[in-house]
Write an enzyme that holds these catalytic residues in place. Sequence first.
Site, PDB file in Angstrom:
ATOM      1  N   LYS A  22      55.937  38.197  22.440  1.00  0.00           N
ATOM      2  CA  LYS A  22      55.448  39.298  23.286  1.00  0.00           C
ATOM      3  C   LYS A  22      55.889  40.647  22.730  1.00  0.00           C
ATOM      4  O   LYS A  22      55.081  41.569  22.607  1.00  0.00           O
ATOM      5  CB  LYS A  22      55.980  39.096  24.712  1.00  0.00           C
ATOM      6  CG  LYS A  22      55.540  40.144  25.706  1.00  0.00           C
ATOM      7  CD  LYS A  22      55.541  39.601  27.118  1.00  0.00           C
ATOM      8  CE  LYS A  22      56.914  39.552  27.767  1.00  0.00           C
ATOM      9  NZ  LYS A  22      57.430  40.888  28.172  1.00  0.00           N
ATOM     10  N   ARG A 125      61.001  50.132  38.439  1.00  0.00           N
ATOM     11  CA  ARG A 125      61.889  50.058  37.273  1.00  0.00           C
ATOM     12  C   ARG A 125      62.280  51.445  36.758  1.00  0.00           C
ATOM     13  O   ARG A 125      61.499  52.379  36.815  1.00  0.00           O
ATOM     14  CB  ARG A 125      61.248  49.191  36.192  1.00  0.00           C
ATOM     15  CG  ARG A 125      61.022  47.783  36.758  1.00  0.00           C
ATOM     16  CD  ARG A 125      60.533  46.814  35.746  1.00  0.00           C
ATOM     17  NE  ARG A 125      61.522  46.622  34.703  1.00  0.00           N
ATOM     18  CZ  ARG A 125      61.271  45.938  33.590  1.00  0.00           C
ATOM     19  NH1 ARG A 125      60.084  45.411  33.395  1.00  0.00           N
ATOM     20  NH2 ARG A 125      62.206  45.783  32.686  1.00  0.00           N
ATOM     21  N   ASP A 320      66.822  38.167  28.033  1.00  0.00           N
ATOM     22  CA  ASP A 320      65.805  37.500  28.851  1.00  0.00           C
ATOM     23  C   ASP A 320      66.114  36.019  29.085  1.00  0.00           C
ATOM     24  O   ASP A 320      65.408  35.344  29.839  1.00  0.00           O
ATOM     25  CB  ASP A 320      64.426  37.657  28.197  1.00  0.00           C
ATOM     26  CG  ASP A 320      63.986  39.127  28.187  1.00  0.00           C
ATOM     27  OD1 ASP A 320      64.411  39.886  29.078  1.00  0.00           O
ATOM     28  OD2 ASP A 320      63.227  39.505  27.281  1.00  0.00           O
ATOM     29  N   ARG A 351      67.242  40.286  38.530  1.00  0.00           N
ATOM     30  CA  ARG A 351      67.462  38.905  38.077  1.00  0.00           C
ATOM     31  C   ARG A 351      68.863  38.376  38.357  1.00  0.00           C
ATOM     32  O   ARG A 351      69.093  37.182  38.187  1.00  0.00           O
ATOM     33  CB  ARG A 351      67.126  38.753  36.583  1.00  0.00           C
ATOM     34  CG  ARG A 351      65.636  38.670  36.342  1.00  0.00           C
ATOM     35  CD  ARG A 351      65.293  38.247  34.926  1.00  0.00           C
ATOM     36  NE  ARG A 351      63.854  38.317  34.732  1.00  0.00           N
ATOM     37  CZ  ARG A 351      63.250  38.630  33.598  1.00  0.00           C
ATOM     38  NH1 ARG A 351      63.964  38.906  32.527  1.00  0.00           N
ATOM     39  NH2 ARG A 351      61.931  38.657  33.525  1.00  0.00           N
TER      40      ARG A 351
HETATM   41  C1  S3P Z   1      62.011  44.157  25.201  1.00  0.00           C
HETATM   42  C2  S3P Z   1      63.312  44.552  25.397  1.00  0.00           C
HETATM   43  C3  S3P Z   1      64.140  44.064  26.499  1.00  0.00           C
HETATM   44  C4  S3P Z   1      63.574  42.787  27.109  1.00  0.00           C
HETATM   45  C5  S3P Z   1      62.088  42.870  27.347  1.00  0.00           C
HETATM   46  C6  S3P Z   1      61.347  43.162  26.052  1.00  0.00           C
HETATM   47  C7  S3P Z   1      61.266  44.748  24.065  1.00  0.00           C
HETATM   48  O1  S3P Z   1      64.170  45.052  27.506  1.00  0.00           O
HETATM   49  O2  S3P Z   1      64.225  42.484  28.320  1.00  0.00           O
HETATM   50  O3  S3P Z   1      61.613  41.660  27.887  1.00  0.00           O
HETATM   51  O4  S3P Z   1      60.172  44.257  23.723  1.00  0.00           O
HETATM   52  O5  S3P Z   1      61.757  45.733  23.495  1.00  0.00           O
HETATM   53  P1  S3P Z   1      65.250  46.267  27.457  1.00  0.00           P
HETATM   54  O6  S3P Z   1      64.978  47.075  26.261  1.00  0.00           O
HETATM   55  O7  S3P Z   1      64.989  47.064  28.714  1.00  0.00           O
HETATM   56  O8  S3P Z   1      66.582  45.607  27.460  1.00  0.00           O
END
Ligand code: S3P
Length: 436
Positions: A22, A125, A320, A351
């Site tokens: 993702k 958020r 995650d 969470r």
């Molecule tokens: C992500 C960074 C993380 C992660 C999110 C995807 C990314 O978030 O929890 O699912 O793609 O950079 P944070 O940067 O807020 O920690």
Amino acid sequence: MTSLTFRPATAVAGTIAVPPDKSLTHRAFLLGAISDRPVVVDDPLDSEDTRATLHAVRAMGAGVEGSIESGRVVITGRGVRGLTPPPVIDCQNAGTLMRLAAGIIVGQAPGEVTVLDGDDSLRTRPMRRVADPLVAMGAAVIPAEGGTPPMAVRPGLPLHGMVHELPMASAQVKSCVLLAGLNADGETWVREPVPSRDHTERMLRAAGVDVLERDGMVGVAGPVNGLSLPDVRVPGDFSSAAFAIVAGVLRGDPAVRVTGVNLNPGRTGLLGVLQRMGADVTVEPGPDVAGEPCGDVLVRRAPMLHATEVTADEVPSMVDEVPLVGLLGALAAGTTTVSGAGELRVKESDRIATVVELLRAVGADADEREDGFVVRGQMSIPGGEVQSHGDHRLAMLGALAGLVSEQGVTVHGMDAAAVSYPGFTDDMVALGVVAA
Ligand code: S3P
């Protein structure tokens, strides 16, 4: 809202290729949109989050051919400051889209204000963490009262490089600031308390940007002339693989194999935790894909799991996957603690609260802490009914809880899994999980 019951099974086995990553799909689409050459993205993740990003990229003026469903999308970018962002972008549930897009939009040529908005969850958020550094660089970025979306972003104001000290490890914030730095005067630096995933840095380097490192900081020197992103093939998502890996640790007999997974060390912290807990996990490295280390992961049922302690320095590389530690801890000998994980409170759900609620609902002995949780392990978990709270990772955690429960677990809101892993239930059923 879909409810689905996951029943206990004594063994799961087989080989699966989990969905594409993702984080990398978001980045391939967004960096493709500011690249000077058309970028072929093969195997992008087909999920609600990444569809929102593709939609946003098109709305900002990039050319989009092919489709996510066909497994190939070609993005024709408009150059590093040639996008024309629309009045509103609906980021749906995707925090990564909102935060990275903000960093890109502030650097575009002068134009109308764009309002970045999202679903009810995204609207809770925190966005000041990106608005504040962007404003300090010279941008106009205004979130709603409370610091949440909708967030107005004005392109075209002059940006200046700076050093940004992140109070928390966050790849999304780091990426946002670096992307703004591409169009700023001078050097833009980011320091994190603990390094987060470096997908953006790797992809920028592949696109010809000189990504700087100094004193534990990462930076870019702007304004850059342009990006030339090579074609991207997206490898499997470790965060999705983690569910099959944990199913294998708990019930893998003879074994579960997950193929073609991204093994970026900024993502695989869970593997170290599993090894400490006594799991039988083998990583078989393969060739790099999209400049990222990749390979297969082979897991067999652990004869016994031991409790462990997860602390702040480990959390960013498994941010995650922390919910899975709760379930593992519930079945491990001893008391498992997670601390330094306050960031979990501002994910797709709180969470810390939702994981503890889920664990208790299935009969586990768990308590919240301000910045983590405590789980006292027991021989088994009875089962029950749980809510996903619209959080994809909670829905999938509930499914695994059902697999290892005595009587099964009904997950209300199972459809949330489609945010990152639309084929989750089918993949689990292929491994032997019983769902009805
Ligand atoms: C992500 C960074 C993380 C992660 C999110 C995807 C990314 O978030 O929890 O699912 O793609 O950079 P944070 O940067 O807020 O920690």
